[in-house]
Design a protein around this motif. Sequence first.
Motif, PDB file in Angstrom:
ATOM      1  N   TRP A   1      36.931  38.598  15.563  1.00 19.42           N
ATOM      2  CA  TRP A   1      37.212  37.167  15.478  1.00 19.42           C
ATOM      3  C   TRP A   1      38.562  36.787  16.094  1.00 19.42           C
ATOM      4  O   TRP A   1      38.698  35.686  16.619  1.00 19.42           O
ATOM      5  CB  TRP A   1      37.109  36.666  14.039  1.00 19.42           C
ATOM      6  CG  TRP A   1      38.127  37.215  13.093  1.00 19.42           C
ATOM      7  CD1 TRP A   1      38.016  38.319  12.298  1.00 19.42           C
ATOM      8  CD2 TRP A   1      39.424  36.678  12.818  1.00 19.42           C
ATOM      9  NE1 TRP A   1      39.159  38.511  11.559  1.00 19.42           N
ATOM     10  CE2 TRP A   1      40.037  37.506  11.854  1.00 19.42           C
ATOM     11  CE3 TRP A   1      40.128  35.577  13.299  1.00 19.42           C
ATOM     12  CZ2 TRP A   1      41.315  37.271  11.365  1.00 19.42           C
ATOM     13  CZ3 TRP A   1      41.402  35.333  12.803  1.00 19.42           C
ATOM     14  CH2 TRP A   1      41.979  36.179  11.843  1.00 19.42           C
ATOM     15  N   ARG A   2      39.528  37.663  16.061  1.00 15.62           N
ATOM     16  CA  ARG A   2      40.840  37.330  16.642  1.00 15.62           C
ATOM     17  C   ARG A   2      40.754  37.147  18.164  1.00 15.62           C
ATOM     18  O   ARG A   2      41.471  36.339  18.730  1.00 15.62           O
ATOM     19  CB  ARG A   2      41.858  38.413  16.310  1.00 15.62           C
ATOM     20  CG  ARG A   2      42.370  38.345  14.895  1.00 15.62           C
ATOM     21  CD  ARG A   2      43.401  39.450  14.646  1.00 15.62           C
ATOM     22  NE  ARG A   2      43.884  39.397  13.288  1.00 15.62           N
ATOM     23  CZ  ARG A   2      43.252  39.900  12.249  1.00 15.62           C
ATOM     24  NH1 ARG A   2      42.084  40.505  12.398  1.00 15.62           N
ATOM     25  NH2 ARG A   2      43.754  39.807  11.028  1.00 15.62           N
ATOM     26  N   GLU A   3      39.892  37.922  18.808  1.00 14.17           N
ATOM     27  CA  GLU A   3      39.756  37.853  20.258  1.00 14.17           C
ATOM     28  C   GLU A   3      38.715  36.824  20.696  1.00 14.17           C
ATOM     29  O   GLU A   3      38.686  36.429  21.860  1.00 14.17           O
ATOM     30  CB  GLU A   3      39.350  39.223  20.824  1.00 14.17           C
ATOM     31  CG  GLU A   3      40.415  40.294  20.669  1.00 14.17           C
ATOM     32  CD  GLU A   3      40.435  40.955  19.300  1.00 14.17           C
ATOM     33  OE1 GLU A   3      39.415  40.887  18.587  1.00 14.17           O
ATOM     34  OE2 GLU A   3      41.478  41.518  18.932  1.00 14.17           O
TER      35      GLU A   3
ATOM     36  N   ARG B   1      39.416  30.559  11.520  1.00  9.89           N
ATOM     37  CA  ARG B   1      40.349  31.664  11.739  1.00  9.89           C
ATOM     38  C   ARG B   1      41.293  31.825  10.548  1.00  9.89           C
ATOM     39  O   ARG B   1      41.597  32.938  10.122  1.00  9.89           O
ATOM     40  CB  ARG B   1      41.171  31.431  13.005  1.00  9.89           C
ATOM     41  CG  ARG B   1      40.383  31.543  14.261  1.00  9.89           C
ATOM     42  CD  ARG B   1      41.270  31.177  15.476  1.00  9.89           C
ATOM     43  NE  ARG B   1      40.518  31.291  16.675  1.00  9.89           N
ATOM     44  CZ  ARG B   1      40.179  32.436  17.251  1.00  9.89           C
ATOM     45  NH1 ARG B   1      40.562  33.565  16.717  1.00  9.89           N
ATOM     46  NH2 ARG B   1      39.460  32.454  18.348  1.00  9.89           N
TER      47      ARG B   1
ATOM     48  N   ALA C   1      41.610  35.067   8.244  1.00  8.43           N
ATOM     49  CA  ALA C   1      42.896  35.750   8.065  1.00  8.43           C
ATOM     50  C   ALA C   1      43.213  35.923   6.580  1.00  8.43           C
ATOM     51  O   ALA C   1      43.653  36.995   6.144  1.00  8.43           O
ATOM     52  CB  ALA C   1      44.010  34.976   8.765  1.00  8.43           C
TER      53      ALA C   1
ATOM     54  N   GLU D   1      40.928  38.593   5.041  1.00  7.18           N
ATOM     55  CA  GLU D   1      41.378  39.948   5.372  1.00  7.18           C
ATOM     56  C   GLU D   1      42.624  40.326   4.590  1.00  7.18           C
ATOM     57  O   GLU D   1      42.750  41.453   4.111  1.00  7.18           O
ATOM     58  CB  GLU D   1      41.613  40.084   6.872  1.00  7.18           C
ATOM     59  CG  GLU D   1      40.324  40.114   7.653  1.00  7.18           C
ATOM     60  CD  GLU D   1      40.498  40.465   9.124  1.00  7.18           C
ATOM     61  OE1 GLU D   1      41.640  40.720   9.563  1.00  7.18           O
ATOM     62  OE2 GLU D   1      39.471  40.490   9.829  1.00  7.18           O
TER      63      GLU D   1
END
Length: 159
Positions: free
Chosen positions: A75-77, A86, A90, A93
């Motif tokens: 998901w970050r990329e 996002r 975050a 996580e």
Amino acid sequence: MTQRINYMQQSPELFKKYLEFSTAAKGGAIDATIQHLIEIRASQINGCGFCVDMHVKQATIHGERPLRLHHLAIWRESTLFSPRERTALAWTEALTTLGAHGVGDDVYDKVRTQLSEKELSDLSFLVMAINGWNRLNVGFRGVPGSHDKAFGLDKAGLS
């Protein structure tokens, strides 16, 4: 894989109460799309095949696009997630992989740019709920897809 014990049968009162808690958490300020994303992501992190399977099927039933589901692991990329999504990922996580020093101010400050205090609180209860389910299903080796018919997940057409 064979399930070790059926915790639903062995502890029906606790199962019922935890299910009530999880259902209540889903009634909060976080929309269903984000709920599905965080349930899948936490389950990926925790290595819970039962829950990844279940929540991918639920998300599919509710119209989530397959490519976004594939991109959750990156998901970050990926460009497929909104700033709000996002932020939720975050925070998920951070709470799922608590470090020795807890959740850093940098993560918290970033999350607060997208979520109200109520939303952050409700999101935290959702993360807490899925992490609990993950621990039950990893510990007792819940078999992915074993409850599809009972939970209506056969409607996803992914079995």
